[in-house]
Design a protein around this motif. Structure first.
Motif, PDB file in Angstrom:
ATOM      1  N   GLN A 133       1.180   5.500   0.102  1.00 34.09           N
ATOM      2  CA  GLN A 133       0.564   6.794   0.392  1.00 34.09           C
ATOM      3  C   GLN A 133       1.577   7.882   0.064  1.00 34.09           C
ATOM      4  OE1 GLN A 133      -0.431   7.550   4.503  1.00 34.09           O
ATOM      5  NE2 GLN A 133      -2.003   9.034   3.961  1.00 34.09           N
ATOM      6  N   THR A 171       5.156   3.529   2.409  1.00 29.30           N
ATOM      7  CA  THR A 171       4.684   2.227   1.927  1.00 29.30           C
ATOM      8  C   THR A 171       4.492   1.269   3.093  1.00 29.30           C
ATOM      9  OG1 THR A 171       6.902   1.283   1.607  1.00 29.30           O
ATOM     10  CG2 THR A 171       5.970   2.584  -0.209  1.00 29.30           C
ATOM     11  N   LYS A 200       0.852  -1.189   0.000  1.00 28.09           N
ATOM     12  CA  LYS A 200       0.000   0.000   0.000  1.00 28.09           C
ATOM     13  C   LYS A 200       0.888   1.239   0.000  1.00 28.09           C
ATOM     14  CE  LYS A 200      -3.840  -2.162   2.490  1.00 28.09           C
ATOM     15  NZ  LYS A 200      -4.710  -2.096   3.694  1.00 28.09           N
ATOM     16  N   ASN A 212      -2.224   0.433  -5.738  1.00 28.80           N
ATOM     17  CA  ASN A 212      -2.665   0.690  -4.365  1.00 28.80           C
ATOM     18  C   ASN A 212      -2.087   2.003  -3.846  1.00 28.80           C
ATOM     19  OD1 ASN A 212      -3.984  -1.794  -4.346  1.00 28.80           O
ATOM     20  ND2 ASN A 212      -2.161  -2.868  -3.587  1.00 28.80           N
ATOM     21  N   THR A 213      -2.260   3.076  -4.615  1.00 25.99           N
ATOM     22  CA  THR A 213      -1.658   4.362  -4.266  1.00 25.99           C
ATOM     23  C   THR A 213      -2.733   5.413  -4.043  1.00 25.99           C
ATOM     24  OG1 THR A 213       0.319   3.852  -5.582  1.00 25.99           O
ATOM     25  CG2 THR A 213      -0.034   6.155  -4.979  1.00 25.99           C
TER      26      THR A 213
END
Length: 610
Positions: free
Chosen positions: A540, A604, A538, A573-574
Protein backbone atom coordinates in the motif's frame (compact mmCIF):
# COMPACT_ATOMS: atom_id res chain seq x y z
CA UNK A 1 18.25 -100.94 91.49
CA UNK A 2 15.63 -98.52 92.91
CA UNK A 3 13.90 -95.63 91.16
CA UNK A 4 14.38 -92.45 93.19
CA UNK A 5 14.28 -88.68 93.13
CA UNK A 6 17.64 -86.85 93.37
CA UNK A 7 18.04 -83.04 93.67
CA UNK A 8 21.12 -81.56 91.91
CA UNK A 9 21.97 -78.12 93.30
CA UNK A 10 24.71 -75.63 92.33
CA UNK A 11 24.98 -72.29 94.18
CA UNK A 12 27.27 -69.50 92.94
CA UNK A 13 28.37 -66.28 94.56
CA UNK A 14 29.83 -63.47 92.41
CA UNK A 15 30.90 -60.19 94.01
CA UNK A 16 31.39 -57.14 91.75
CA UNK A 17 32.09 -53.43 91.81
CA UNK A 18 29.91 -51.59 89.22
CA UNK A 19 30.35 -48.32 87.31
CA UNK A 20 27.03 -47.13 85.88
CA UNK A 21 26.75 -43.73 84.10
CA UNK A 22 23.01 -42.99 83.85
CA UNK A 23 20.84 -40.44 82.04
CA UNK A 24 17.99 -39.25 84.25
CA UNK A 25 14.86 -38.22 82.37
CA UNK A 26 11.86 -36.60 84.03
CA UNK A 27 8.60 -38.21 82.99
CA UNK A 28 6.18 -36.18 85.07
CA UNK A 29 6.20 -34.65 88.53
CA UNK A 30 8.81 -36.51 90.70
CA UNK A 31 8.85 -39.51 88.32
CA UNK A 32 12.07 -40.33 86.46
CA UNK A 33 13.39 -42.75 83.86
CA UNK A 34 17.04 -43.88 84.07
CA UNK A 35 18.98 -45.21 81.06
CA UNK A 36 22.67 -45.95 80.82
CA UNK A 37 25.57 -48.39 80.54
CA UNK A 38 27.13 -50.64 83.15
CA UNK A 39 30.66 -51.97 83.67
CA UNK A 40 31.14 -54.50 86.48
CA UNK A 41 34.54 -55.58 87.77
CA UNK A 42 34.52 -59.07 89.41
CA UNK A 43 36.23 -59.03 92.81
CA UNK A 44 35.55 -62.61 94.00
CA UNK A 45 33.64 -65.74 92.93
CA UNK A 46 32.67 -69.05 94.58
CA UNK A 47 30.42 -72.04 94.03
CA UNK A 48 28.99 -75.01 96.00
CA UNK A 49 27.55 -78.23 94.50
CA UNK A 50 25.73 -81.26 95.99
CA UNK A 51 23.18 -84.03 95.23
CA UNK A 52 20.43 -84.85 97.71
CA UNK A 53 18.31 -88.05 97.70
CA UNK A 54 14.69 -87.02 98.08
CA UNK A 55 12.87 -90.34 97.40
CA UNK A 56 12.73 -93.00 98.73
CA UNK A 57 13.19 -91.56 102.14
CA UNK A 58 14.30 -94.86 103.75
CA UNK A 59 17.36 -95.29 101.52
CA UNK A 60 20.82 -93.61 101.37
CA UNK A 61 23.65 -93.26 98.82
CA UNK A 62 26.49 -95.76 98.79
CA UNK A 63 28.32 -93.49 101.23
CA UNK A 64 25.60 -94.12 103.81
CA UNK A 65 24.32 -90.47 103.55
CA UNK A 66 21.51 -88.82 101.73
CA UNK A 67 24.03 -86.24 100.31
CA UNK A 68 26.87 -86.95 97.92
CA UNK A 69 29.20 -85.02 95.54
CA UNK A 70 29.25 -82.17 98.02
CA UNK A 71 32.13 -79.85 97.14
CA UNK A 72 32.81 -76.17 96.24
CA UNK A 73 35.44 -73.49 95.69
CA UNK A 74 36.42 -70.61 93.40
CA UNK A 75 34.78 -70.50 89.96
CA UNK A 76 37.51 -71.15 87.41
CA UNK A 77 38.30 -69.15 84.23
CA UNK A 78 35.86 -66.27 84.97
CA UNK A 79 36.16 -62.97 83.06
CA UNK A 80 37.53 -59.93 84.81
CA UNK A 81 34.66 -57.58 83.86
CA UNK A 82 31.14 -57.53 82.53
CA UNK A 83 29.67 -54.85 80.18
CA UNK A 84 25.96 -54.24 79.83
CA UNK A 85 23.00 -51.89 79.60
CA UNK A 86 20.88 -50.75 82.50
CA UNK A 87 17.50 -49.07 82.83
CA UNK A 88 15.08 -48.25 85.57
CA UNK A 89 12.38 -46.01 86.96
CA UNK A 90 11.81 -44.35 90.32
CA UNK A 91 9.41 -42.01 92.04
CA UNK A 92 10.44 -39.50 94.70
CA UNK A 93 8.15 -38.73 97.65
CA UNK A 94 9.15 -35.52 99.47
CA UNK A 95 9.47 -36.09 103.24
CA UNK A 96 10.74 -32.67 104.37
CA UNK A 97 9.20 -29.22 104.65
CA UNK A 98 11.59 -27.63 102.15
CA UNK A 99 11.27 -30.60 99.77
CA UNK A 100 14.96 -31.38 99.80
CA UNK A 101 14.70 -34.92 101.31
CA UNK A 102 12.89 -37.68 99.42
CA UNK A 103 12.09 -41.39 99.86
CA UNK A 104 12.24 -43.15 96.52
CA UNK A 105 11.13 -46.69 95.54
CA UNK A 106 13.02 -47.80 92.42
CA UNK A 107 13.25 -50.75 90.04
CA UNK A 108 16.28 -51.38 87.77
CA UNK A 109 17.06 -54.06 85.20
CA UNK A 110 20.56 -54.81 83.88
CA UNK A 111 21.62 -57.04 80.99
CA UNK A 112 25.28 -58.02 80.42
CA UNK A 113 26.62 -58.36 76.89
CA UNK A 114 29.52 -60.79 77.54
CA UNK A 115 29.69 -64.25 79.25
CA UNK A 116 30.87 -64.75 82.83
CA UNK A 117 33.14 -67.54 81.58
CA UNK A 118 34.34 -66.60 78.08
CA UNK A 119 34.11 -70.11 76.59
CA UNK A 120 30.74 -70.87 78.18
CA UNK A 121 27.30 -69.49 77.27
CA UNK A 122 26.64 -67.92 80.67
CA UNK A 123 25.32 -64.39 80.88
CA UNK A 124 23.70 -62.48 83.69
CA UNK A 125 20.34 -60.64 83.79
CA UNK A 126 20.09 -58.62 86.99
CA UNK A 127 17.10 -56.80 88.45
CA UNK A 128 17.12 -54.62 91.49
CA UNK A 129 14.28 -53.32 93.63
CA UNK A 130 15.16 -50.82 96.31
CA UNK A 131 13.85 -48.12 98.58
CA UNK A 132 16.23 -45.16 98.65
CA UNK A 133 16.49 -41.98 100.67
CA UNK A 134 17.66 -39.03 98.52
CA UNK A 135 18.75 -35.50 99.26
CA UNK A 136 18.50 -32.78 96.66
CA UNK A 137 18.92 -29.10 97.28
CA UNK A 138 15.66 -27.30 96.59
CA UNK A 139 15.68 -25.00 93.51
CA UNK A 140 15.14 -21.28 94.04
CA UNK A 141 11.68 -20.22 92.92
CA UNK A 142 11.76 -17.85 89.93
CA UNK A 143 8.79 -15.56 89.52
CA UNK A 144 7.63 -14.29 86.12
CA UNK A 145 4.97 -11.66 85.54
CA UNK A 146 2.90 -11.67 82.34
CA UNK A 147 0.22 -9.23 81.24
CA UNK A 148 -2.58 -9.97 78.79
CA UNK A 149 -4.95 -7.38 77.43
CA UNK A 150 -8.26 -7.96 75.69
CA UNK A 151 -10.37 -5.00 74.64
CA UNK A 152 -13.64 -5.52 72.81
CA UNK A 153 -15.74 -2.86 71.11
CA UNK A 154 -19.49 -3.16 70.90
CA UNK A 155 -21.23 -1.15 68.16
CA UNK A 156 -24.69 0.19 68.92
CA UNK A 157 -26.82 2.27 66.56
CA UNK A 158 -28.81 5.09 68.18
CA UNK A 159 -31.32 7.02 66.08
CA UNK A 160 -31.11 10.10 68.34
CA UNK A 161 -27.42 10.88 67.63
CA UNK A 162 -25.98 12.57 64.56
CA UNK A 163 -22.35 11.59 64.91
CA UNK A 164 -20.29 8.80 66.35
CA UNK A 165 -19.68 8.61 70.12
CA UNK A 166 -17.05 6.41 71.75
CA UNK A 167 -17.34 5.38 75.44
CA UNK A 168 -14.52 3.58 77.24
CA UNK A 169 -15.73 0.69 79.43
CA UNK A 170 -14.87 -0.20 83.03
CA UNK A 171 -11.66 -2.30 83.18
CA UNK A 172 -11.47 -5.65 85.03
CA UNK A 173 -8.31 -7.32 86.34
CA UNK A 174 -8.01 -11.07 86.96
CA UNK A 175 -4.89 -12.80 88.26
CA UNK A 176 -3.81 -16.40 87.80
CA UNK A 177 -0.62 -18.30 88.65
CA UNK A 178 0.97 -21.44 87.25
CA UNK A 179 4.07 -23.14 88.70
CA UNK A 180 6.22 -25.45 86.57
CA UNK A 181 9.13 -26.87 88.56
CA UNK A 182 10.80 -23.84 90.13
CA UNK A 183 9.21 -21.23 87.78
CA UNK A 184 6.14 -19.45 89.10
CA UNK A 185 4.26 -17.51 86.40
CA UNK A 186 1.82 -14.87 87.56
CA UNK A 187 -0.60 -13.73 84.86
CA UNK A 188 -2.50 -10.44 84.93
CA UNK A 189 -5.50 -10.42 82.58
CA UNK A 190 -6.90 -7.02 81.63
CA UNK A 191 -10.44 -7.03 80.24
CA UNK A 192 -12.41 -4.06 78.94
CA UNK A 193 -15.47 -3.63 76.76
CA UNK A 194 -15.87 -0.28 75.01
CA UNK A 195 -18.99 0.96 73.28
CA UNK A 196 -19.18 2.77 69.93
CA UNK A 197 -22.50 4.53 69.47
CA UNK A 198 -23.29 5.09 65.79
CA UNK A 199 -25.86 7.19 63.99
CA UNK A 200 -28.17 5.29 61.61
CA UNK A 201 -26.30 3.87 58.64
CA UNK A 202 -27.09 4.88 55.10
CA UNK A 203 -25.87 3.42 51.84
CA UNK A 204 -23.17 5.17 49.77
CA UNK A 205 -22.62 3.52 46.38
CA UNK A 206 -20.65 4.19 43.23
CA UNK A 207 -20.34 2.64 39.79
CA UNK A 208 -18.30 3.02 36.61
CA UNK A 209 -19.12 2.39 32.98
CA UNK A 210 -16.55 2.69 30.21
CA UNK A 211 -17.31 3.27 26.53
CA UNK A 212 -14.98 4.22 23.67
CA UNK A 213 -14.49 7.29 21.52
CA UNK A 214 -13.60 7.66 17.87
CA UNK A 215 -10.86 10.15 17.00
CA UNK A 216 -13.61 12.59 15.93
CA UNK A 217 -15.26 12.43 19.37
CA UNK A 218 -18.18 10.13 18.47
CA UNK A 219 -19.09 7.73 21.27
CA UNK A 220 -19.21 3.95 20.73
CA UNK A 221 -21.40 2.26 23.34
CA UNK A 222 -20.38 -1.34 22.51
CA UNK A 223 -16.74 -1.18 21.46
CA UNK A 224 -14.58 -4.09 20.35
CA UNK A 225 -10.91 -3.22 20.77
CA UNK A 226 -8.04 -5.50 19.79
CA UNK A 227 -4.29 -4.96 19.92
CA UNK A 228 -2.11 -7.32 17.88
CA UNK A 229 1.69 -7.46 17.81
CA UNK A 230 3.49 -7.88 14.49
CA UNK A 231 7.10 -8.16 13.39
CA UNK A 232 7.99 -4.76 11.98
CA UNK A 233 10.82 -3.06 10.10
CA UNK A 234 10.70 0.69 9.60
CA UNK A 235 12.88 2.60 7.20
CA UNK A 236 13.02 6.24 8.26
CA UNK A 237 14.55 8.82 5.88
CA UNK A 238 17.00 11.33 7.26
CA UNK A 239 16.22 14.97 6.50
CA UNK A 240 19.71 16.34 5.96
CA UNK A 241 18.74 19.89 6.98
CA UNK A 242 19.39 21.74 10.26
CA UNK A 243 17.07 24.73 10.74
CA UNK A 244 17.83 27.99 12.60
CA UNK A 245 15.85 30.77 14.24
CA UNK A 246 15.56 34.15 12.56
CA UNK A 247 18.87 36.07 12.29
CA UNK A 248 20.58 33.46 14.57
CA UNK A 249 23.31 30.87 14.12
CA UNK A 250 22.79 29.18 17.51
CA UNK A 251 21.49 25.61 17.39
CA UNK A 252 17.82 25.60 18.52
CA UNK A 253 17.16 23.79 21.81
CA UNK A 254 14.99 21.13 20.18
CA UNK A 255 18.11 19.52 18.69
CA UNK A 256 19.69 16.88 20.94
CA UNK A 257 23.12 18.13 22.00
CA UNK A 258 25.49 15.61 23.66
CA UNK A 259 28.78 15.88 25.51
CA UNK A 260 31.81 13.79 24.57
CA UNK A 261 31.02 11.04 27.07
CA UNK A 262 27.41 10.76 25.86
CA UNK A 263 28.59 10.68 22.25
CA UNK A 264 30.81 7.65 23.02
CA UNK A 265 27.74 5.72 24.23
CA UNK A 266 25.43 6.83 21.41
CA UNK A 267 23.98 4.23 19.00
CA UNK A 268 21.53 4.60 16.14
CA UNK A 269 18.88 2.76 18.16
CA UNK A 270 19.01 5.59 20.71
CA UNK A 271 17.95 8.02 18.00
CA UNK A 272 14.45 6.50 18.04
CA UNK A 273 12.66 8.08 20.99
CA UNK A 274 8.99 8.51 21.92
CA UNK A 275 9.33 12.23 21.36
CA UNK A 276 7.74 13.37 18.10
CA UNK A 277 10.49 13.59 15.46
CA UNK A 278 12.98 12.47 18.12
CA UNK A 279 15.02 10.64 15.46
CA UNK A 280 15.34 13.86 13.43
CA UNK A 281 16.35 15.96 16.44
CA UNK A 282 19.31 13.58 16.76
CA UNK A 283 20.36 14.45 13.18
CA UNK A 284 23.77 15.87 14.22
CA UNK A 285 24.49 12.82 16.39
CA UNK A 286 23.42 10.47 13.58
CA UNK A 287 25.78 12.25 11.15
CA UNK A 288 28.61 12.23 13.73
CA UNK A 289 28.09 8.54 14.46
CA UNK A 290 28.06 7.59 10.77
CA UNK A 291 31.18 9.68 10.05
CA UNK A 292 33.02 7.77 12.75
CA UNK A 293 31.80 4.48 11.24
CA UNK A 294 32.93 5.54 7.75
CA UNK A 295 36.41 7.07 8.25
CA UNK A 296 36.94 7.93 4.56
CA UNK A 297 33.66 9.81 4.14
CA UNK A 298 33.59 13.58 3.85
CA UNK A 299 30.70 16.02 4.12
CA UNK A 300 29.84 19.47 2.82
CA UNK A 301 27.84 21.88 4.98
CA UNK A 302 25.99 24.58 2.98
CA UNK A 303 24.69 27.42 5.13
CA UNK A 304 21.66 29.40 3.95
CA UNK A 305 19.61 32.43 4.93
CA UNK A 306 16.09 33.39 3.90
CA UNK A 307 17.42 36.49 2.08
CA UNK A 308 14.80 38.73 3.69
CA UNK A 309 15.21 41.67 6.08
CA UNK A 310 18.26 41.36 8.35
CA UNK A 311 19.23 38.11 6.58
CA UNK A 312 19.21 39.60 3.05
CA UNK A 313 22.55 38.79 1.37
CA UNK A 314 23.91 37.95 4.84
CA UNK A 315 26.50 35.36 3.80
CA UNK A 316 28.29 35.82 7.11
CA UNK A 317 25.20 34.49 8.89
CA UNK A 318 25.04 31.57 6.44
CA UNK A 319 28.74 30.90 7.06
CA UNK A 320 28.29 31.03 10.86
CA UNK A 321 25.38 28.60 10.72
CA UNK A 322 27.40 26.04 8.79
CA UNK A 323 30.42 26.64 11.04
CA UNK A 324 28.25 26.04 14.16
CA UNK A 325 27.36 22.57 12.84
CA UNK A 326 31.02 21.88 12.00
CA UNK A 327 32.17 22.96 15.47
CA UNK A 328 29.76 20.51 17.10
CA UNK A 329 30.91 17.61 14.94
CA UNK A 330 34.61 18.35 15.50
CA UNK A 331 34.44 19.10 19.24
CA UNK A 332 31.92 16.50 20.44
CA UNK A 333 32.27 13.76 17.80
CA UNK A 334 35.98 14.49 17.19
CA UNK A 335 35.65 14.49 13.40
CA UNK A 336 38.80 15.73 11.66
CA UNK A 337 38.18 19.31 10.42
CA UNK A 338 39.59 18.52 6.96
CA UNK A 339 36.73 16.05 6.43
CA UNK A 340 34.15 18.86 6.69
CA UNK A 341 33.81 21.59 4.05
CA UNK A 342 31.82 24.75 4.85
CA UNK A 343 30.04 26.73 2.11
CA UNK A 344 27.81 29.84 2.45
CA UNK A 345 24.85 30.69 0.17
CA UNK A 346 21.80 32.89 0.40
CA UNK A 347 18.65 30.95 -0.56
CA UNK A 348 18.84 27.15 -0.99
CA UNK A 349 19.07 25.77 -4.51
CA UNK A 350 15.47 24.53 -4.13
CA UNK A 351 13.91 27.12 -1.80
CA UNK A 352 10.50 27.08 -0.19
CA UNK A 353 8.03 29.89 -0.84
CA UNK A 354 9.74 33.02 0.58
CA UNK A 355 6.47 34.99 0.55
CA UNK A 356 5.11 32.87 3.42
CA UNK A 357 6.49 32.82 6.96
CA UNK A 358 6.63 29.01 6.83
CA UNK A 359 8.76 29.16 3.69
CA UNK A 360 11.11 31.70 5.27
CA UNK A 361 11.57 29.35 8.26
CA UNK A 362 12.40 26.45 5.95
CA UNK A 363 15.02 28.47 4.02
CA UNK A 364 16.99 29.27 7.23
CA UNK A 365 18.99 26.05 7.22
CA UNK A 366 22.24 24.18 6.81
CA UNK A 367 22.18 21.39 4.22
CA UNK A 368 24.39 18.32 4.77
CA UNK A 369 25.77 16.40 1.76
CA UNK A 370 28.34 13.62 1.62
CA UNK A 371 30.48 11.79 -0.92
CA UNK A 372 29.38 8.54 0.82
CA UNK A 373 25.68 7.70 0.52
CA UNK A 374 25.77 5.88 3.90
CA UNK A 375 26.13 9.16 5.80
CA UNK A 376 22.67 10.47 4.90
CA UNK A 377 20.99 7.13 4.15
CA UNK A 378 17.76 6.15 5.87
CA UNK A 379 17.68 4.59 9.33
CA UNK A 380 16.21 1.11 9.67
CA UNK A 381 14.60 0.15 12.96
CA UNK A 382 13.85 -3.54 13.55
CA UNK A 383 11.13 -3.79 16.12
CA UNK A 384 7.59 -4.97 16.71
CA UNK A 385 4.41 -3.11 15.80
CA UNK A 386 1.32 -2.94 17.99
CA UNK A 387 -1.71 -2.45 15.74
CA UNK A 388 -5.06 -1.42 17.20
CA UNK A 389 -8.34 -2.42 15.57
CA UNK A 390 -11.53 -0.75 16.78
CA UNK A 391 -15.12 -1.66 15.85
CA UNK A 392 -18.66 -0.96 17.01
CA UNK A 393 -20.37 -4.27 17.88
CA UNK A 394 -23.73 -2.70 17.08
CA UNK A 395 -22.61 -1.91 13.53
CA UNK A 396 -23.79 -4.79 11.32
CA UNK A 397 -21.18 -3.87 8.70
CA UNK A 398 -18.40 -3.92 11.31
CA UNK A 399 -16.63 -0.95 9.77
CA UNK A 400 -13.17 -0.25 11.17
CA UNK A 401 -12.99 2.94 13.25
CA UNK A 402 -10.15 5.17 14.40
CA UNK A 403 -9.68 4.87 18.15
CA UNK A 404 -9.65 8.19 20.02
CA UNK A 405 -9.99 7.36 23.74
CA UNK A 406 -12.43 6.33 26.44
CA UNK A 407 -15.56 7.91 27.94
CA UNK A 408 -15.87 7.11 31.65
CA UNK A 409 -19.37 7.34 33.13
CA UNK A 410 -19.40 7.89 36.89
CA UNK A 411 -22.31 7.50 39.31
CA UNK A 412 -22.08 8.19 43.05
CA UNK A 413 -25.15 7.85 45.29
CA UNK A 414 -25.19 9.19 48.86
CA UNK A 415 -27.73 10.63 51.30
CA UNK A 416 -25.12 13.19 52.30
CA UNK A 417 -23.51 15.89 50.20
CA UNK A 418 -20.44 14.78 48.22
CA UNK A 419 -17.31 16.47 49.55
CA UNK A 420 -14.63 15.41 47.05
CA UNK A 421 -14.08 12.92 44.24
CA UNK A 422 -11.35 11.62 41.96
CA UNK A 423 -11.19 9.49 38.82
CA UNK A 424 -7.71 8.10 38.09
CA UNK A 425 -6.54 6.03 35.11
CA UNK A 426 -3.69 3.86 36.32
CA UNK A 427 -1.40 1.53 34.37
CA UNK A 428 0.99 -0.42 36.59
CA UNK A 429 2.87 2.17 38.62
CA UNK A 430 2.08 4.97 36.17
CA UNK A 431 -0.87 7.33 36.44
CA UNK A 432 -2.07 8.18 32.94
CA UNK A 433 -4.72 10.76 33.83
CA UNK A 434 -6.48 12.16 36.91
CA UNK A 435 -9.85 13.96 37.04
CA UNK A 436 -10.79 15.39 40.43
CA UNK A 437 -13.00 17.97 42.03
CA UNK A 438 -15.42 18.86 44.83
CA UNK A 439 -19.19 18.68 45.02
CA UNK A 440 -21.34 16.56 42.69
CA UNK A 441 -19.48 14.15 40.42
CA UNK A 442 -19.89 14.90 36.67
CA UNK A 443 -21.78 12.33 34.64
CA UNK A 444 -18.77 11.39 32.50
CA UNK A 445 -15.14 12.20 31.72
CA UNK A 446 -13.44 11.88 28.32
CA UNK A 447 -9.85 10.64 28.16
CA UNK A 448 -8.48 11.13 24.68
CA UNK A 449 -5.22 9.82 23.24
CA UNK A 450 -3.95 12.55 20.98
CA UNK A 451 -0.93 10.74 19.52
CA UNK A 452 -2.24 7.78 17.52
CA UNK A 453 1.28 6.36 17.20
CA UNK A 454 1.23 5.24 20.83
CA UNK A 455 -2.34 3.91 21.04
CA UNK A 456 -1.28 0.26 20.66
CA UNK A 457 1.48 0.61 23.23
CA UNK A 458 -0.90 2.17 25.76
CA UNK A 459 -3.75 -0.30 25.20
CA UNK A 460 -1.48 -3.39 25.23
CA UNK A 461 -1.12 -3.13 29.01
CA UNK A 462 -4.04 -3.32 31.50
CA UNK A 463 -5.61 0.02 32.45
CA UNK A 464 -7.49 0.42 35.73
CA UNK A 465 -10.03 3.22 36.19
CA UNK A 466 -10.40 4.02 39.90
CA UNK A 467 -13.24 6.17 41.24
CA UNK A 468 -12.93 7.49 44.81
CA UNK A 469 -15.50 9.74 46.48
CA UNK A 470 -16.20 10.94 50.04
CA UNK A 471 -19.11 12.80 51.61
CA UNK A 472 -19.25 15.51 54.28
CA UNK A 473 -19.67 12.88 57.04
CA UNK A 474 -16.35 11.24 56.16
CA UNK A 475 -17.84 8.19 54.46
CA UNK A 476 -15.89 7.00 51.45
CA UNK A 477 -16.53 4.75 48.47
CA UNK A 478 -13.99 3.25 46.08
CA UNK A 479 -14.69 1.30 42.88
CA UNK A 480 -12.60 0.29 39.90
CA UNK A 481 -13.21 -0.95 36.38
CA UNK A 482 -11.03 -1.80 33.38
CA UNK A 483 -11.81 -1.31 29.68
CA UNK A 484 -11.95 -4.58 27.76
CA UNK A 485 -9.08 -4.88 25.30
CA UNK A 486 -8.07 -8.14 23.61
CA UNK A 487 -4.27 -8.38 23.26
CA UNK A 488 -2.56 -10.93 21.01
CA UNK A 489 1.26 -11.04 21.14
CA UNK A 490 3.74 -12.65 18.75
CA UNK A 491 4.58 -15.19 21.48
CA UNK A 492 0.94 -16.31 21.65
CA UNK A 493 0.67 -16.61 17.88
CA UNK A 494 3.87 -18.65 17.76
CA UNK A 495 2.64 -20.94 20.50
CA UNK A 496 -0.66 -21.50 18.67
CA UNK A 497 1.14 -21.79 15.31
CA UNK A 498 -1.14 -19.18 13.78
CA UNK A 499 -0.59 -17.65 10.37
CA UNK A 500 0.89 -14.22 10.97
CA UNK A 501 1.82 -11.12 9.01
CA UNK A 502 5.10 -9.21 8.91
CA UNK A 503 4.57 -5.46 8.56
CA UNK A 504 7.20 -3.16 7.05
CA UNK A 505 7.10 0.57 6.48
CA UNK A 506 9.36 2.55 4.14
CA UNK A 507 9.02 6.33 4.39
CA UNK A 508 10.57 8.35 1.58
CA UNK A 509 11.05 12.00 0.76
CA UNK A 510 11.80 11.53 -2.93
CA UNK A 511 10.40 14.57 -4.65
CA UNK A 512 11.32 18.05 -5.68
CA UNK A 513 9.36 20.90 -4.06
CA UNK A 514 5.72 20.93 -5.25
CA UNK A 515 6.53 18.16 -7.75
CA UNK A 516 5.79 14.45 -8.25
CA UNK A 517 9.17 13.95 -9.94
CA UNK A 518 11.84 11.94 -8.07
CA UNK A 519 14.95 13.79 -6.98
CA UNK A 520 18.11 12.66 -8.77
CA UNK A 521 19.65 11.06 -5.65
CA UNK A 522 16.47 9.05 -4.88
CA UNK A 523 15.34 7.89 -8.31
CA UNK A 524 16.64 4.32 -7.79
CA UNK A 525 15.07 3.95 -4.34
CA UNK A 526 11.78 2.32 -5.51
CA UNK A 527 13.84 -0.36 -7.29
CA UNK A 528 15.54 -1.20 -4.01
CA UNK A 529 12.14 -1.61 -2.36
CA UNK A 530 10.88 -3.83 -5.19
CA UNK A 531 13.76 -6.28 -4.63
CA UNK A 532 12.69 -6.69 -0.97
CA UNK A 533 9.13 -7.73 -1.85
CA UNK A 534 7.86 -11.31 -2.18
CA UNK A 535 5.18 -12.44 -4.66
CA UNK A 536 2.53 -12.74 -1.90
CA UNK A 537 3.40 -9.38 -0.33
CA UNK A 538 0.60 -6.80 -0.27
CA UNK A 539 1.76 -3.23 -0.89
CA UNK A 540 0.00 0.00 0.00
CA UNK A 541 1.44 3.36 -1.09
CA UNK A 542 0.10 6.44 0.74
CA UNK A 543 1.01 9.99 -0.22
CA UNK A 544 0.90 12.81 2.35
CA UNK A 545 1.46 16.54 2.37
CA UNK A 546 1.89 19.38 4.84
CA UNK A 547 -0.77 21.98 5.58
CA UNK A 548 1.11 24.69 3.67
CA UNK A 549 -0.72 25.80 0.53
CA UNK A 550 -4.01 24.97 -1.18
CA UNK A 551 -5.91 21.93 0.16
CA UNK A 552 -6.98 20.61 -3.24
CA UNK A 553 -3.50 21.12 -4.70
CA UNK A 554 -1.94 19.21 -1.77
CA UNK A 555 -4.42 16.35 -2.20
CA UNK A 556 -3.76 16.03 -5.95
CA UNK A 557 0.01 16.29 -5.38
CA UNK A 558 -0.04 13.54 -2.74
CA UNK A 559 -2.06 11.29 -5.10
CA UNK A 560 0.36 11.92 -7.97
CA UNK A 561 3.35 11.13 -5.75
CA UNK A 562 1.75 7.91 -4.49
CA UNK A 563 0.93 6.84 -8.06
CA UNK A 564 4.48 7.62 -9.21
CA UNK A 565 5.98 5.44 -6.46
CA UNK A 566 3.48 2.60 -7.09
CA UNK A 567 4.34 2.66 -10.79
CA UNK A 568 8.07 2.59 -10.06
CA UNK A 569 7.71 -0.35 -7.65
CA UNK A 570 5.70 -2.26 -10.26
CA UNK A 571 4.39 -4.97 -7.94
CA UNK A 572 1.07 -6.72 -8.84
CA UNK A 573 -0.43 -6.47 -5.32
CA UNK A 574 -0.06 -2.69 -5.03
CA UNK A 575 -2.67 -0.05 -4.29
CA UNK A 576 -2.01 3.66 -3.92
CA UNK A 577 -3.83 6.68 -2.56
CA UNK A 578 -3.15 10.26 -1.57
CA UNK A 579 -4.54 11.82 1.59
CA UNK A 580 -3.02 15.27 1.25
CA UNK A 581 -3.19 17.20 4.50
CA UNK A 582 -6.28 15.36 5.82
CA UNK A 583 -3.87 13.25 7.85
CA UNK A 584 -0.88 15.17 9.21
CA UNK A 585 1.88 12.78 10.23
CA UNK A 586 3.60 15.40 12.36
CA UNK A 587 2.95 18.84 13.78
CA UNK A 588 3.41 21.55 11.17
CA UNK A 589 4.62 24.12 13.71
CA UNK A 590 8.27 23.45 12.78
CA UNK A 591 10.04 23.31 9.40
CA UNK A 592 11.09 19.69 9.94
CA UNK A 593 7.51 18.71 10.78
CA UNK A 594 6.32 20.11 7.44
CA UNK A 595 9.16 18.46 5.50
CA UNK A 596 8.43 15.06 7.05
CA UNK A 597 4.76 15.45 6.09
CA UNK A 598 5.79 15.80 2.41
CA UNK A 599 6.40 12.11 2.16
CA UNK A 600 5.20 8.82 0.75
CA UNK A 601 4.83 5.73 2.95
CA UNK A 602 5.16 2.28 1.44
CA UNK A 603 3.46 -0.20 3.77
CA UNK A 604 3.93 -3.91 3.07
CA UNK A 605 2.31 -7.01 4.56
CA UNK A 606 3.99 -10.39 4.03
CA UNK A 607 2.47 -13.68 5.35
CA UNK A 608 4.54 -15.50 7.99
CA UNK A 609 4.01 -19.15 8.96
CA UNK A 610 5.22 -20.16 12.43
Amino acid sequence: SVIGTIEHKIETNINTIALQPLLKIGLFDNSFLHLGLSVRFLTSTSFEQRETLIEPKDLTFENGSKIRMNYGGKIPKVTSSLAGAVGGINYEFPISKHKDWFISPEVFLEYNFNNIIPDEKWTALTYRMALAVNYRKALEVIERFEQYEKIDTVKIQLPQIASRKFVIGEPKLLYDSVKVKNVLTIKENYFRTDTLYLPPEYLMTASLKITALEDNGNEVQSPEIKVEEFLYNKMQPILNYVFFDSNSYELPKRYKILNKEEAKNFTLNKAFTKEELGFYHNILNIIGYKLNQNKDAKITLIGHNNNIGAEKNNLTLSQNRAQKVKDYLTSVWEIQPDRIKVVAHNLPETPSNSRAIEGQEENRRVEIYSDNFRITSSLIARDTLLETTFYDKDDTKMRRLNFGGFRIYTNVSSEKEINSWQVALVQGRDTLKVFKGTGPVPMYHDWTIKNNKFVGEILSKPINVVLTASDVSGNQVNVRESPKVEVKTIAVKRQNRETDTKRDSYSMMLFEFASAKFTEENKDFPNIIRRLLKPDTKVQVIGYSDSFGNDNFNLRLSEQRAQAVAKAINHPNTISKGVGETILLYSNDTPEGRFYCRTVDIITETPVHW
